[in-house]
Scaffold this motif. Structure first.
Motif, PDB file in Angstrom:
ATOM      1  N   UNK A 119      24.791  20.682   0.358  1.00 22.37           N
ATOM      2  CA  UNK A 119      23.693  20.185   1.188  1.00 22.37           C
ATOM      3  C   UNK A 119      23.799  20.587   2.656  1.00 22.37           C
ATOM      4  N   UNK A 120      25.020  20.836   3.133  1.00 19.31           N
ATOM      5  CA  UNK A 120      25.232  21.063   4.572  1.00 19.31           C
ATOM      6  C   UNK A 120      26.145  22.242   4.886  1.00 19.31           C
ATOM      7  N   UNK A 121      26.675  22.919   3.878  1.00 16.92           N
ATOM      8  CA  UNK A 121      27.764  23.861   4.093  1.00 16.92           C
ATOM      9  C   UNK A 121      27.392  25.156   4.775  1.00 16.92           C
ATOM     10  N   UNK A 122      26.115  25.544   4.692  1.00 17.95           N
ATOM     11  CA  UNK A 122      25.669  26.801   5.294  1.00 17.95           C
ATOM     12  C   UNK A 122      24.762  26.526   6.494  1.00 17.95           C
ATOM     13  N   UNK A 123      25.179  25.516   7.278  1.00 17.42           N
ATOM     14  CA  UNK A 123      24.433  25.117   8.472  1.00 17.42           C
ATOM     15  C   UNK A 123      22.996  24.760   8.084  1.00 17.42           C
ATOM     16  N   UNK A 124      22.014  25.102   8.930  1.00 18.88           N
ATOM     17  CA  UNK A 124      20.637  24.735   8.593  1.00 18.88           C
ATOM     18  C   UNK A 124      19.936  25.811   7.776  1.00 18.88           C
ATOM     19  N   UNK A 125      20.727  26.597   7.039  1.00 20.12           N
ATOM     20  CA  UNK A 125      20.199  27.485   6.000  1.00 20.12           C
ATOM     21  C   UNK A 125      20.684  27.030   4.625  1.00 20.12           C
ATOM     22  N   UNK A 126      21.184  25.802   4.533  1.00 13.92           N
ATOM     23  CA  UNK A 126      21.782  25.322   3.285  1.00 13.92           C
ATOM     24  C   UNK A 126      20.776  25.207   2.152  1.00 13.92           C
ATOM     25  N   UNK A 127      19.553  24.803   2.448  1.00 10.67           N
ATOM     26  CA  UNK A 127      18.538  24.700   1.406  1.00 10.67           C
ATOM     27  C   UNK A 127      18.173  26.057   0.836  1.00 10.67           C
ATOM     28  N   UNK A 128      17.959  27.024   1.712  1.00  8.14           N
ATOM     29  CA  UNK A 128      17.652  28.384   1.277  1.00  8.14           C
ATOM     30  C   UNK A 128      18.801  28.958   0.444  1.00  8.14           C
ATOM     31  N   UNK A 129      20.035  28.720   0.902  1.00  5.33           N
ATOM     32  CA  UNK A 129      21.207  29.220   0.187  1.00  5.33           C
ATOM     33  C   UNK A 129      21.306  28.574  -1.199  1.00  5.33           C
ATOM     34  N   UNK A 130      21.008  27.280  -1.288  1.00  3.70           N
ATOM     35  CA  UNK A 130      21.060  26.589  -2.580  1.00  3.70           C
ATOM     36  C   UNK A 130      20.072  27.191  -3.562  1.00  3.70           C
ATOM     37  N   UNK A 131      18.894  27.585  -3.081  1.00  2.24           N
ATOM     38  CA  UNK A 131      17.884  28.178  -3.955  1.00  2.24           C
ATOM     39  C   UNK A 131      18.275  29.593  -4.363  1.00  2.24           C
ATOM     40  N   UNK A 132      18.748  30.400  -3.401  1.00  5.24           N
ATOM     41  CA  UNK A 132      18.999  31.809  -3.672  1.00  5.24           C
ATOM     42  C   UNK A 132      20.363  32.077  -4.294  1.00  5.24           C
ATOM     43  N   UNK A 133      21.338  31.231  -4.001  1.00  2.03           N
ATOM     44  CA  UNK A 133      22.697  31.444  -4.519  1.00  2.03           C
ATOM     45  C   UNK A 133      23.114  30.300  -5.447  1.00  2.03           C
ATOM     46  N   UNK A 134      22.931  29.070  -5.005  1.00  6.30           N
ATOM     47  CA  UNK A 134      23.179  27.932  -5.883  1.00  6.30           C
ATOM     48  C   UNK A 134      24.634  27.617  -6.138  1.00  6.30           C
ATOM     49  N   UNK A 135      25.494  27.847  -5.131  1.00  7.81           N
ATOM     50  CA  UNK A 135      26.910  27.518  -5.244  1.00  7.81           C
ATOM     51  C   UNK A 135      27.352  26.666  -4.064  1.00  7.81           C
ATOM     52  N   UNK A 136      28.292  25.731  -4.263  1.00 10.82           N
ATOM     53  CA  UNK A 136      28.884  25.047  -3.115  1.00 10.82           C
ATOM     54  C   UNK A 136      29.576  26.068  -2.224  1.00 10.82           C
ATOM     55  N   UNK A 137      29.344  25.986  -0.920  1.00  8.82           N
ATOM     56  CA  UNK A 137      29.923  26.966  -0.003  1.00  8.82           C
ATOM     57  C   UNK A 137      30.045  26.361   1.383  1.00  8.82           C
ATOM     58  N   UNK A 138      30.980  26.911   2.152  1.00  9.98           N
ATOM     59  CA  UNK A 138      31.100  26.533   3.571  1.00  9.98           C
ATOM     60  C   UNK A 138      31.386  27.783   4.374  1.00  9.98           C
TER      61      UNK A 138
END
Length: 311
Positions: free
Chosen positions: A243-262
């Motif tokens: 939800x928060x790991x890729x700064x304020x691109x976390x939602x986009x990252x969740x849709x395009x990649x869909x993995x927990x990340x920091x």
């Protein structure tokens, strides 16, 4: 053997293809110690829960953990202080704002940071690590990270630490605001010392991937088979990574990649394929959100082509 060769070949291809995206980004310069990083570098390491290991690109390049360290300071604070105490001080929601924004501290639930991965939250988390002063707290966190990486050589980059300390005007503003509101109870400068030191811990992709592997294994050390982090706390950390790991691109990252990340502004990314892979990436050229341009592209390839999304 054929499967392993296929994985390696595809990984090599995607690294070189993704590396071409680095021209779209810029190396972080606001922290002087990061400005000399090679813009077009890109490396990835993958540790599997079944013992497999793959690497490609610039995996020997060393870099500081920066905000990736927030995952492990959160885990140690949870182990030290417990879930209830931690979330009395820090919230559980994404902000949609820049990681160093002060805005929401004053507008919503005054003084309490929205989550542990924005700078305000990470500063509070640093104060919840047990220890007699900043030296002991920092040493405990360093030893925790060394243990997860299975490498006692991990240490601080003193030049980066000094440059962060000397240029941290906004972080000091945040910390004094937290102190003024009673959210931060410890001394401001001592707390910031712990925070700056955790950000300056030096790793490479292979070490980062091994740390991610422990998270992929729900807190079980794949070498010793011991539960080194409670499973509940790993679940919390991975939820924040989504939800928060890729700064304020976390939602986009969740849709395009869909993995927990920091991610971190040195260009590092730690990512997890739950139950399967721990991933460490370095790609110093950043996009406008502070994430590695080439690294995000590489993870997109891995997730979409190998069907790794958790969703």
């Amino acid at each position: 053997m054929e499967t392993k060769r296929f994985y390696q070949q595809r990984l090599d291809e995607w690294v070189e293809e993704s590396r071409k995206q680095a021209y779209k980004g810029r190396v972080a310069e606001y922290i002087p110690g990061l400005a000399a990083a090679p813009q077009h570098a890109l490396g990835i390491a993958l540790w599997g829960t079944d013992g497999q290991f793959f690497q490609s690109g610039d995996t020997d390049l060393h870099f500081t953990m920066q905000s990736i360290s927030k995952v492990f300071s959160l885990l140690l604070a949870l182990m030290d202080s417990g879930e209830k105490s931690v979330f009395q001080k820090v919230g559980m929601e994404p902000t949609g704002d820049d990681f160093n924004s002060i805005l929401k501290l004053e507008l919503v639930d005054p003084g309490k940071p929205f989550n542990p991965f924005i700078n305000a939250g990470a500063i509070v988390i640093a104060s919840l690590i047990q220890g007699d002063g900043p030296d002991e707290k920092s040493e405990r966190l360093l030893q925790f990270i060394r243990h997860l990486a299975h490498d006692n050589r991990l240490d601080y980059n003193e030049a980066v630490y000094e440059s962060e300390r000397e240029t941290a005007h906004r972080n000091r503003s945040i910390a004094y605001y937290l102190k003024d509101n009673g959210v931060l109870e410890d001394d401001v400068e001592e707390t910031l010392e712990v925070y700056f030191r955790q950000c300056s811990i030096v790793v490479n992709c292979k070490q980062l991937a091994h740390m991610a592997l422990v998270l992929a294994s729900d807190g079980v050390d794949p070498v010793t088979k011991q539960q080194v982090i409670p499973r509940r706390y790993v679940q919390i950390a991975k939820s924040f990574m989504v939800t928060c790991g890729m700064y304020n691109a976390s939602g986009e990252f969740a849709i395009e990649v869909g993995l927990p990340a920091k991610s971190g502004v040195s260009g590092g990314i730690l990512s997890v394929v739950p139950g399967k892979w721990g991933i460490g990436i370095i790609g110093p050229a950043l996009n406008s959100k502070g994430n590695s341009v080439a690294g995000v592209q590489l993870l997109r390839h891995l997730s979409q082509d190998w069907d790794w999304s958790i969703f």
